[in-house]
Design a protein around this motif. Structure first.
Motif, mmCIF file in Angstrom:
data_model
loop_
_atom_site.group_PDB
_atom_site.id
_atom_site.type_symbol
_atom_site.label_atom_id
_atom_site.label_comp_id
_atom_site.label_asym_id
_atom_site.label_seq_id
_atom_site.Cartn_x
_atom_site.Cartn_y
_atom_site.Cartn_z
ATOM 1 N N LEU A 1 -14.920 13.636 16.091
ATOM 2 C CA LEU A 1 -15.927 13.104 17.010
ATOM 3 C C LEU A 1 -15.303 12.267 18.130
ATOM 4 N N ASN A 2 -14.259 11.499 17.799
ATOM 5 C CA ASN A 2 -13.627 10.678 18.850
ATOM 6 C C ASN A 2 -12.108 10.593 18.734
ATOM 7 N N GLY A 3 -11.532 11.433 17.878
ATOM 8 C CA GLY A 3 -10.065 11.480 17.792
ATOM 9 C C GLY A 3 -9.439 10.349 16.989
ATOM 10 N N THR A 4 -10.264 9.540 16.321
ATOM 11 C CA THR A 4 -9.686 8.489 15.475
ATOM 12 C C THR A 4 -9.342 9.080 14.098
ATOM 13 N N LYS A 5 -8.691 8.275 13.291
ATOM 14 C CA LYS A 5 -8.316 8.704 11.940
ATOM 15 C C LYS A 5 -8.666 7.597 10.956
ATOM 16 N N LEU A 6 -9.085 7.991 9.756
ATOM 17 C CA LEU A 6 -9.240 7.027 8.665
ATOM 18 C C LEU A 6 -8.003 7.178 7.780
ATOM 19 N N VAL A 7 -7.173 6.135 7.772
ATOM 20 C CA VAL A 7 -5.906 6.181 7.020
ATOM 21 C C VAL A 7 -6.145 5.474 5.683
ATOM 22 N N ILE A 8 -5.958 6.206 4.592
ATOM 23 C CA ILE A 8 -6.321 5.669 3.270
ATOM 24 C C ILE A 8 -5.071 5.428 2.432
ATOM 25 N N MET B 1 0.825 -1.216 0.000
ATOM 26 C CA MET B 1 0.000 0.000 0.000
ATOM 27 C C MET B 1 0.859 1.267 0.000
ATOM 28 N N LYS B 2 0.374 2.271 -0.744
ATOM 29 C CA LYS B 2 0.980 3.601 -0.686
ATOM 30 C C LYS B 2 -0.003 4.538 0.009
ATOM 31 N N HIS B 3 0.467 5.213 1.046
ATOM 32 C CA HIS B 3 -0.418 6.124 1.798
ATOM 33 C C HIS B 3 -0.845 7.283 0.913
ATOM 34 N N LYS B 4 -2.155 7.559 0.889
ATOM 35 C CA LYS B 4 -2.657 8.641 0.041
ATOM 36 C C LYS B 4 -3.221 9.803 0.847
ATOM 37 N N GLU B 5 -3.897 9.498 1.952
ATOM 38 C CA GLU B 5 -4.610 10.558 2.668
ATOM 39 C C GLU B 5 -5.018 10.056 4.047
ATOM 40 N N THR B 6 -5.083 10.988 5.003
ATOM 41 C CA THR B 6 -5.627 10.635 6.319
ATOM 42 C C THR B 6 -6.763 11.594 6.631
ATOM 43 N N ILE B 7 -7.880 11.030 7.026
ATOM 44 C CA ILE B 7 -9.036 11.867 7.389
ATOM 45 C C ILE B 7 -9.230 11.793 8.897
ATOM 46 N N GLU B 8 -9.159 12.947 9.530
ATOM 47 C CA GLU B 8 -9.349 13.015 10.986
ATOM 48 C C GLU B 8 -10.838 12.883 11.293
#
Ligand SMILES: Cc1cc2nc3c(=O)[nH]c(=O)nc-3n(C[C@H](O)[C@H](O)[C@H](O)COP(=O)(O)O)c2cc1C
Length: 212
Positions: free
Chosen positions: A147-154, A137-144
């Protein structure tokens, strides 16, 4: 039993964690491999990997809040831009579970949990040799998620590695990939059906059918 929001709010912390972590049903079991800029490898179990789209081929995973607890996987992804996603099979489910330990950054879970690093060509992230289904995988984007401090790592798929005799359109049953419920329950998967793409006109008359 019917639990309202108030009942859920009043659950003790552990019960709430176990209940809510199990509530979405079976989750995929994956090991994410990464490496720091200084060359120390890292491996951690994640149950939140989700398919986001096929063209481009994108997958995301949810990262718990960063802060006091160091998140080595994410630190490495930010340092190098690359990581791997490796299916867990029942033959090494115990090894995989123990990668969730909070090791020092100088200690690799590959060594401590009895799993083997594997590399392809000059790809800058370690795969798990024991896994039969691996994604580079190549990291493309992180969405904060405030609401609870988690991240969606794409990330985007750059490599798909399966044994030569295996169809990558994936039969999880044959591959013996496992499923996860909560944070410590592991399941074998057993395929029970396969249906065609559904057009409205093809919906069976369920009023006349007891069971398919
Ligand atoms: C079954 C299971 C599933 C997990 N899934 C996730 C997850 O989806 N996201 C996450 O941030 N942590 C998850 N964890 C916790 C990480 O594995 C744990 O925090 C680990 O120490 C992270 O390692 P790292 O600091 O080397 O990245 C899970 C743990 C277990 C046991």
């Amino acid at each position: 039993m019917h639990y309202t929001k108030q009942d859920i709010d009043q659950m003790d912390k552990t019960t709430k964690i176990i209940t809510m972590n199990s509530a979405s049903g079976i989750k995929p079991g994956n090991l994410i491999g990464s490496i720091s800029k200084s060359g120390i490898t890292n491996l951690a179990i994640f149950s939140s990997v989700v398919h986001l789209g096929s063209d481009p081929a994108l997958f995301g995973f949810i990262l718990r809040p960063t802060g006091e607890v160091p998140r080595h996987t994410y630190e490495n992804i930010l340092e190098t831009g690359y990581y791997t996603i490796n299916h867990i099979h029942s033959s090494f489910v115990k090894n995989a579970h123990y990668t969730s330990a909070k090791l020092d950054k100088t200690d690799s879970e590959f060594n401590n949990c009895g799993l083997t690093e594997a590399y392809v060509t000059d790809y800058p992230a370690p795969f798990v040799a024991e896994s039969n289904f691996k994604l580079g995988m190549k990291h493309k984007e992180t969405i904060e998620i405030p609401l609870n401090g988690t991240k969606l790592v794409i990330g985007e798929v750059e490599h798909l590695i399966v044994p030569d005799d295996m169809d990558p359109s994936v039969n999880l049953d044959a591959m013996d990939s496992i499923g996860i419920s909560g944070l410590n329950n592991y399941y074998k998967l057993h395929k029970i059906a396969e249906f065609p793409y559904v057009r409205t006109k093809d919906i069976p008359d369920f009023s006349k059918i007891k069971s398919l």
